[in-house]
Design a protein around this motif. Structure first.
Motif, short mmCIF file in Angstrom:
data_model
loop_
_atom_site.label_atom_id
_atom_site.label_comp_id
_atom_site.label_asym_id
_atom_site.label_seq_id
_atom_site.Cartn_x
_atom_site.Cartn_y
_atom_site.Cartn_z
N ALA A 1 0.73 -0.93 0.21
CA ALA A 1 -0.02 0.41 0.66
C ALA A 1 0.88 0.95 -0.18
O ALA A 1 0.29 2.62 -0.69
CB ALA A 1 -0.92 -0.26 1.00
N ASN A 2 2.23 1.24 0.25
CA ASN A 2 3.22 2.68 0.65
C ASN A 2 3.59 2.44 -0.57
O ASN A 2 4.12 3.99 -0.82
CB ASN A 2 4.31 1.94 1.72
N GLN A 3 3.24 2.14 -1.49
CA GLN A 3 4.13 1.84 -3.33
C GLN A 3 2.88 3.10 -3.84
O GLN A 3 2.79 3.00 -5.00
CB GLN A 3 4.71 0.54 -3.12
N LEU A 4 1.70 1.76 -3.61
CA LEU A 4 0.31 2.30 -4.86
C LEU A 4 0.95 3.92 -4.72
O LEU A 4 0.25 3.48 -6.13
CB LEU A 4 -0.83 1.92 -3.88
N PRO A 5 0.57 5.06 -4.32
CA PRO A 5 0.90 6.11 -4.49
C PRO A 5 1.71 6.54 -5.95
O PRO A 5 1.21 6.92 -7.15
CB PRO A 5 0.99 7.01 -3.48
N ALA A 6 2.96 5.57 -5.35
CA ALA A 6 4.33 6.01 -6.66
C ALA A 6 3.47 5.36 -8.30
O ALA A 6 4.24 5.63 -9.40
CB ALA A 6 5.60 6.24 -6.06
N TYR A 7 2.72 3.68 -7.51
CA TYR A 7 2.62 3.60 -9.20
C TYR A 7 2.08 3.38 -9.83
O TYR A 7 1.50 3.86 -11.06
CB TYR A 7 2.61 1.90 -9.07
N GLN A 8 0.68 4.59 -9.07
CA GLN A 8 -0.72 4.96 -9.87
C GLN A 8 0.35 6.19 -10.06
O GLN A 8 -0.75 6.63 -11.68
CB GLN A 8 -2.06 5.24 -8.23
N GLN A 9 0.82 6.83 -9.95
CA GLN A 9 1.88 8.44 -10.77
C GLN A 9 2.46 7.36 -12.01
O GLN A 9 2.41 8.20 -13.33
CB GLN A 9 2.77 8.72 -10.24
N CYS A 10 2.89 6.18 -11.95
CA CYS A 10 3.39 5.84 -12.83
C CYS A 10 2.56 5.47 -13.54
O CYS A 10 2.86 6.01 -15.32
CB CYS A 10 4.08 4.61 -12.66
N ALA A 11 1.15 4.92 -13.36
CA ALA A 11 0.19 4.68 -14.75
C ALA A 11 -0.30 5.45 -15.14
O ALA A 11 -0.92 5.54 -16.78
CB ALA A 11 -0.88 3.79 -13.80
N THR A 12 -0.05 6.35 -14.57
CA THR A 12 -1.12 8.45 -15.24
C THR A 12 0.04 8.33 -16.03
O THR A 12 -0.34 8.64 -17.56
CB THR A 12 -1.31 8.76 -14.19
N ASP A 13 1.17 8.66 -15.48
CA ASP A 13 2.29 9.40 -16.71
C ASP A 13 2.79 8.39 -17.92
O ASP A 13 2.60 8.25 -19.12
CB ASP A 13 3.59 8.96 -16.47
N PHE A 14 2.63 6.80 -18.22
CA PHE A 14 2.25 5.65 -19.17
C PHE A 14 1.00 5.89 -19.77
O PHE A 14 1.20 6.66 -21.18
CB PHE A 14 2.08 3.87 -18.76
N THR A 15 -0.03 5.99 -19.18
CA THR A 15 -1.43 6.04 -20.36
C THR A 15 -1.52 7.93 -20.72
O THR A 15 -1.65 7.57 -22.03
CB THR A 15 -2.78 6.45 -19.25
N LYS A 16 -0.38 8.26 -20.27
CA LYS A 16 -0.21 9.83 -20.96
C LYS A 16 0.46 9.92 -22.41
O LYS A 16 0.67 10.71 -23.51
CB LYS A 16 0.12 11.03 -20.11
N ALA A 17 1.53 9.23 -22.39
CA ALA A 17 2.67 9.30 -23.63
C ALA A 17 1.99 7.83 -24.49
O ALA A 17 2.36 7.67 -25.22
CB ALA A 17 3.88 8.06 -22.57
#
Length: 444
Positions: free
Chosen positions: A40-56
């Motif tokens: 759960a502590n890493q969820l925010p970071a990977y949510q950001q990764c997913a957002t950045d990935f979809t943007k690209a």
């Protein structure tokens, strides 16, 4: 590193050209994919990764699901059986061999074909861990961990033990060295007597010098492997894919006898009293002065209310060197995914510096990419946490890699009760010879 992998060197070289195209098919990289993780502590970071990935990659959407570790693996296993497992998931080395054996993993050599992945960007040895016996790769590294000594600075100061002393502890098989002396002095009974003072009552302890994570079963990652590693002992005949265990080695059994002896002397709590208890929470409650634990628990320890926490490196052995198991997680693709191209593209992104820089900046774990791990160290420092006790192992090459073998669950099934019996004082460490025979019989 303390132990160097040679069996996968050729496979690693071949795998240097991994790419982000579809899993051996002409399927397009689009649609929604599911990604699972447990921290759960890493969820925010990977949510950001997913957002950045979809943007690209606007044609690919990523849905992230986080579950606690136990529930995670139960649900994931059920998903494999039912045919609805996530496209991409966080993988663990204890699960990797069985998932490979049951053909639940998609080869990244097949799934990734066009844009190269530079495996040298990862910390040494991490990429090697995810190559199967067939020479193919089944995961891209996401992070790594080592162990260190967490200690209550108020308690050490009251005992007259300085930070410099904690940073320079030594251990040996003969008498436990300054490590045991420190643990003994930090142990206090209910009458205020320390463990190294006359009249100490080992049956009525108020504060244990050392917290007990458990017996360590067959791996001992945070319990005793940092000690056995200084003796030259190794779990298996080779790593990865060893087929002979060494629990009958005298150095191993002597180390475990020393470890169990801490309980008998009253310096460490009895095993039966720790069942279901969180070692970190017991530490936070002031019931233990020292805990050896992994880098993934840094945040848990350093945010303990009312506790001034210090972090020291593991003690040096008789050869003057420290030792720590190096573990690493990876992201893998489920063999049954209906979107192999999209899944492969996301796995490549998860394994890149672009994503791992985001993870590192959150100061939770050390990413697998070397430059991203440096960012994590800087992020921890900005929060007032010195993590050099963990990174020194990687810097100085005093790590050995997590053992990867077939029959991991069965090995644990044998070694867990066998080790429990020794640490609980019910059997002598020599009893591990029989357990070792049972373990090695699994590979015949």
């Amino acid at each position: 590193m303390k132990k160097i992998l040679t069996g996968v060197a050729a496979a690693a070289a071949i795998a240097l050209s991994l790419t982000a195209c579809g899993g051996g098919s002409s399927a397009s990289a689009d649609g929604e994919i599911n990604y699972w993780l447990w921290d759960a502590n890493q969820l925010p970071a990977y949510q950001q990764c997913a957002t950045d990935f979809t943007k690209a990659n606007p044609d690919i959407k990523v849905k992230i699901t986080q579950r606690g570790y136990g529930d995670y693996w139960t649900t994931l296993t059920n998903g494999f059986v039912a045919g609805n497992a996530p496209d991409v998931f966080t993988n663990h080395l204890t699960k990797f061999p069985e998932l490979l054996k049951t053909k639940q993993l998609l080869s990244l050599d097949d799934a990734l074909k066009d844009s190269p992945v530079d495996l040298s960007a990862y910390n040494e040895g991490l990429a090697d861990l995810w190559v199967g016996q067939d020479g193919k790769r089944y995961g891209l590294p996401k992070d790594w961990d080592t162990v260190a000594v967490f200690y209550n600075k108020t308690m050490t100061a009251d005992a007259g033990i300085g930070d410099d002393q904690m940073a320079n502890l030594s251990w040996n098989l003969e008498d436990g060295g300054s490590y045991e002396k420190t643990i003994a002095h930090l142990t206090v009974d209910k009458n205020g007597k320390r463990g190294d003072e006359p009249g100490f009552d080992k049956n009525n302890v108020a504060v244990y010098g050392m917290g007990l994570n458990g017996s360590g079963a067959g791996m001992g990652q945070t319990e005793w492997s940092y000690l056995t590693g200084t003796t030259g002992w190794s779990h298996t005949d080779k790593n990865p894919w060893g087929s002979h265990f060494n629990y009958d080695d005298p150095k191993f059994q002597q180390t475990i006898a020393w470890y169990a002896g801490l309980v008998n002397k009253g310096y460490m709590p009895k095993l039966e009293t720790t069942v279901g208890a969180s070692t970190a929470e017991i530490f936070a409650a002031g019931k233990s002065a020292i805990n050896v634990n992994g880098s993934w628990t840094i945040g848990q320890y350093t945010t303990s209310k009312g506790v001034d926490v210090g972090i020291a490196p593991t003690p040096t052995g008789e050869d003057g060197k420290r030792s720590s198991m190096l573990n690493g997680l990876a992201d893998s693709i489920w063999a049954g995914t209906k979107k192999p191209a999209a899944a492969a593209k996301f796995v490549e992104y998860l394994g890149s510096a672009a994503c791992q820089d985001v993870v590192g900046a959150k100061a939770v774990v050390f990413p697998a990419v070397k430059t991203s791990a440096d960012k994590a160290t800087a992020a921890f420092k900005s929060e007032g946490v010195d993590v050099s006790a963990f990174t020194t192992h990687v810097k100085n090459g005093t790590t050995f890699l997590f053992p990867i073998t077939e029959n991991a669950a069965k090995v644990d099934g044998i070694m867990s009760p066998a080790m429990d019996a020794v640490v609980a004082g019910k059997k002598d460490a020599s009893s591990l010879t029989l357990a070792n025979e049972q373990v090695n019989a699994l590979f015949k």
